[in-house]
Design a protein around this motif. Structure first.
Motif, PDB file in Angstrom:
ATOM      1  N   ALA A  96      54.416  39.273  18.880  1.00 43.91           N
ATOM      2  CA  ALA A  96      54.785  38.109  18.297  1.00 43.91           C
ATOM      3  C   ALA A  96      55.121  38.032  16.706  1.00 43.91           C
ATOM      4  N   THR A 136      48.016  33.952  21.390  1.00 47.60           N
ATOM      5  CA  THR A 136      49.460  34.432  21.237  1.00 47.60           C
ATOM      6  C   THR A 136      49.948  35.415  20.247  1.00 47.60           C
ATOM      7  N   GLY A 174      55.019  34.607  22.159  1.00 46.06           N
ATOM      8  CA  GLY A 174      54.960  35.780  21.870  1.00 46.06           C
ATOM      9  C   GLY A 174      55.733  36.457  21.812  1.00 46.06           C
TER      10      GLY A 174
END
Ligand code: MLT
Ligand code: MN
Ligand code: ZN
Length: 298
Positions: free
Chosen positions: A196, A170, A238
């Motif tokens: 993120a 992520t 994310g």
């Protein structure tokens, strides 16, 4: 020249209200008690005549209808000359299918995102002979409409949901999720609908921007779990949260930027309610909560 930006859609994927959601915000929006918001998109111009749409939302047809400056200027003329997508998420590419009516425009994305689009045969509806697909290299400015330059840069994120494997990274930094640095002759803006985490490199990139549109998906990381709506945290999706020591509000503290606007709000985000205390906190920290139809001139 001035740089003008209009929020076509302030909500994240799903929109407000989302078709299958009975959360407090979705119920209020359905009842007309808070403004509904369409899905993630921003339109920009540097000459007031030719526009680029950043991210082609599934709601693009309705968004263009609601935006006077984007209406056709002739029999088959459109001020929309370019579309740029920042990742391959459905809320950012599905609207391309609505733009299939034989009108030339340029489609900008990184090479990897062009590959994602090309791998899906439904996008062949956008005839490449009419819609030119232009791969943009990272960190390389390109003039996308007259007087307006875009530079794409990597931001921590992930691959689109429909391409996730068993293991999902992520905080990938590459061509799958990018931010956009827009500049006209004198002004500049940064658009980051998905991010993120705010790294030092990103802070440096944002420093000095006249106008920033930034990922406002969630107020807090476990908001969807708390609301009983799913198992995913913002981090897993994310998306950084607004609040908390690792949140975006804290990350922007002390950063020399002009106007700061949250966009891409998930329908669970309390800041979508004008009276919510969370919204007052964000506004007190200098943020504007984006809404469909809002315009900004840098
Ligand atoms: C996201 O921003 O996380 C995506 O739009 C999620 C999705 O594709 O549904
Ligand atoms: Mn999204
Ligand atoms: Zn909802």
């Amino acid at each position: 020249m001035a740089l003008r930006a209009r929020i076509l859609g302030a909500a994240a994927g799903g929109g407000l209200p989302q078709w299958n959601c009975g959360c407090v915000n979705c119920r209020l929006a359905r009842a007309g008690a808070i403004p509904a918001q369409t899905q993630s998109s921003l339109a920009c111009t540097a000459d007031d005549r030719t526009w680029v749409i950043l991210n082609a939302s599934p709601d693009i047809r309705q968004q263009i209808a609601a935006a006077l400056p984007l209406h056709p200027t002739g029999l088959r003329e459109s001020p929309v000359r370019a579309v740029l997508v920042t990742n391959g998420d459905i809320d950012h590419v599905a609207g391309l299918l609505t733009l299939r009516e034989k009108r030339p425009f340029a489609l900008y994305a990184t090479r990897e995102i062009h590959e994602v689009i090309a791998a899906n045969p439904i996008f062949a509806a956008l005839d490449p002979a009419i819609v030119e697909r232009i791969a943009v290299r990272l960190d390389t400015p390109v003039e996308i409409v007259p007087g307006l330059t875009a530079e794409l840069f990597p931001v921590p994120g992930k691959v689109p949901l429909y391409l996730e494997g068993d293991e999902v990274q992520t905080d990938l930094e590459g061509e799958q999720t990018v931010g956009v640095h827009l500049s006209s002759a004198k002004r500049n803006a940064v658009y980051i609908p998905g991010c993120a985490t705010v790294t030092e490199a990103l802070r440096a990139r944002l420093s000095g921007a006249d106008l920033v549109f930034f990922d406002g998906t969630l107020w807090q990381d476990d908001e969807m779990i708390r609301a009983g709506l799913g198992q995913k945290t913002g981090r897993r999706m994310g998306h950084i949260s607004m609040s908390g020591p690792d949140g975006s509000i804290a990350a922007f503290e002390g950063l020399p930027v002009g106007r700061k606007v949250f966009i891409h709000m998930n329908n669970t985000n309390p800041v979508l309610r004008p009276e919510a205390p969370e919204r007052r906190i964000a506004e007190a920290a200098g943020w504007t909560i984006g809404q469909d139809g809002m315009e900004f001139t840098a």
